[in-house]
Design an enzyme around this catalytic site. Structure first.
Site, mmCIF file in Angstrom:
data_model
loop_
_atom_site.group_PDB
_atom_site.id
_atom_site.type_symbol
_atom_site.label_atom_id
_atom_site.label_comp_id
_atom_site.label_asym_id
_atom_site.label_seq_id
_atom_site.Cartn_x
_atom_site.Cartn_y
_atom_site.Cartn_z
ATOM 1 N N GLU A 1 21.858 76.473 20.625
ATOM 2 C CA GLU A 1 21.158 77.745 20.856
ATOM 3 C C GLU A 1 21.086 78.524 19.544
ATOM 4 O O GLU A 1 22.100 78.771 18.907
ATOM 5 C CB GLU A 1 21.899 78.566 21.915
ATOM 6 C CG GLU A 1 22.002 77.890 23.280
ATOM 7 C CD GLU A 1 20.675 77.808 24.031
ATOM 8 O OE1 GLU A 1 19.681 78.424 23.579
ATOM 9 O OE2 GLU A 1 20.641 77.123 25.074
ATOM 10 N N CYS B 1 26.218 82.991 29.824
ATOM 11 C CA CYS B 1 26.264 82.240 28.555
ATOM 12 C C CYS B 1 25.558 83.013 27.450
ATOM 13 O O CYS B 1 26.104 83.211 26.355
ATOM 14 C CB CYS B 1 25.600 80.873 28.714
ATOM 15 S SG CYS B 1 26.600 79.716 29.647
#
EC number: 3.4.19.3
Length: 185
Positions: A61, A125
Site C-alpha cells: 500500500e 487497516c
C-alpha cells in the site's frame, strides 16, 4: 499473526531488531496504541500487515487516507468525524518507494505475486496506516496479504514478508541507489 510467526522464525538481518505486535481491529485502540509504540521504540520503520479477503496477491500500500471511515469496527464503533486526524492531509504517502520494492522483490523469483495499491480500503487497516504515517512523517509501510491458503501457505507469505521488509529497509537506508538507477538508461 501466522505470517508473523513465520517471519519471527525466519528473522531479519542481524542488525535489525524486530518487534511484533498484534493490533486489534478497533479504531480507538489504534489511535492509542500507534503513538505509544512510536514513543516506546522510535523505530526506523513500522511495517503493518493486514489480511484482506479481497487480496489475491501480496499488496504494498502506497498511502493512507484520512477521510471516509464509515465501517463499524469489532466494537461496533466508527469515528464520529469519519476521519483519522481532524485537519490532517487527505492522503499521506509512505516515504518508501513501493514501486522499487515491488520490482526488486518480484526479481527475486519468489513464488508469490507482489502488487501495488493506492487504496488500503477505508477501514481499520487504512485507518491504522494513516495514523502511523501521520505519527512517523511517512516512515511506515502497509502490506495486505490474502487469507491463508488463498493461494499462499504461511511459509510462502513469511518468506515474501521477509524479502519485502529487507528491501524496504534497503530502500530506506540507501535512497541514493534509486537516483543512480535512473541514469542507467
Amino acid at each position: 499473526s501466522w505470517c508473523f510467526q513465520e517471519l519471527e522464525k525466519l528473522g531479519l538481518r542481524d542488525d535489525v531488531d524486530l518487534h511484533v505486535y498484534e493490533v486489534p481491529v478497533e479504531y480507538q485502540t489504534v489511535q492509542r496504541l500507534i503513538p505509544a509504540l512510536w514513543k516506546k521504540h522510535s523505530p526506523q520503520l513500522v511495517v503493518h500487515v493486514g489480511v484482506s479477503g479481497m487480496a489475491t496477491t501480496v499488496t504494498l500500500e502506497k498511502c493512507g487516507h484520512n477521510v471516509g471511515y464509515k465501517g463499524l469496527d469489532n466494537c461496533r464503533f466508527c469515528p464520529g468525524s469519519q476521519c483519522c486526524v481532524e485537519g490532517g492531509p487527505e492522503c499521506i504517502d509512505s516515504i518508501i518507494d513501493m514501486d522499487t520494492v515491488c520490482k526488486r522483490v518480484s526479481a527475486l523469483g519468489l513464488d508469490v505475486t507482489v502488487t501495488i495499491s493506492k487504496d488500503a480500503g477505508r477501514y481499520v487497516c487504512d485507518f491504522t496506516y494513516y495514523t502511523s504515517l501521520y505519527q512517523s512523517r511517512g516512515r511506515s509501510a502497509f502490506i495486505h496479504v490474502p487469507p491463508l491458503g488463498k493461494p499462499y501457505s504461511a511459509e510462502q507469505l513469511g518468506r515474501a514478508l521477509q524479502a519485502i521488509i529487507e528491501e524496504m529497509l534497503d530502500v530506506l537506508e540507501h535512497p541514493e541507489d534509486k537516483i543512480n538507477c535512473q541514469h542507467e538508461h
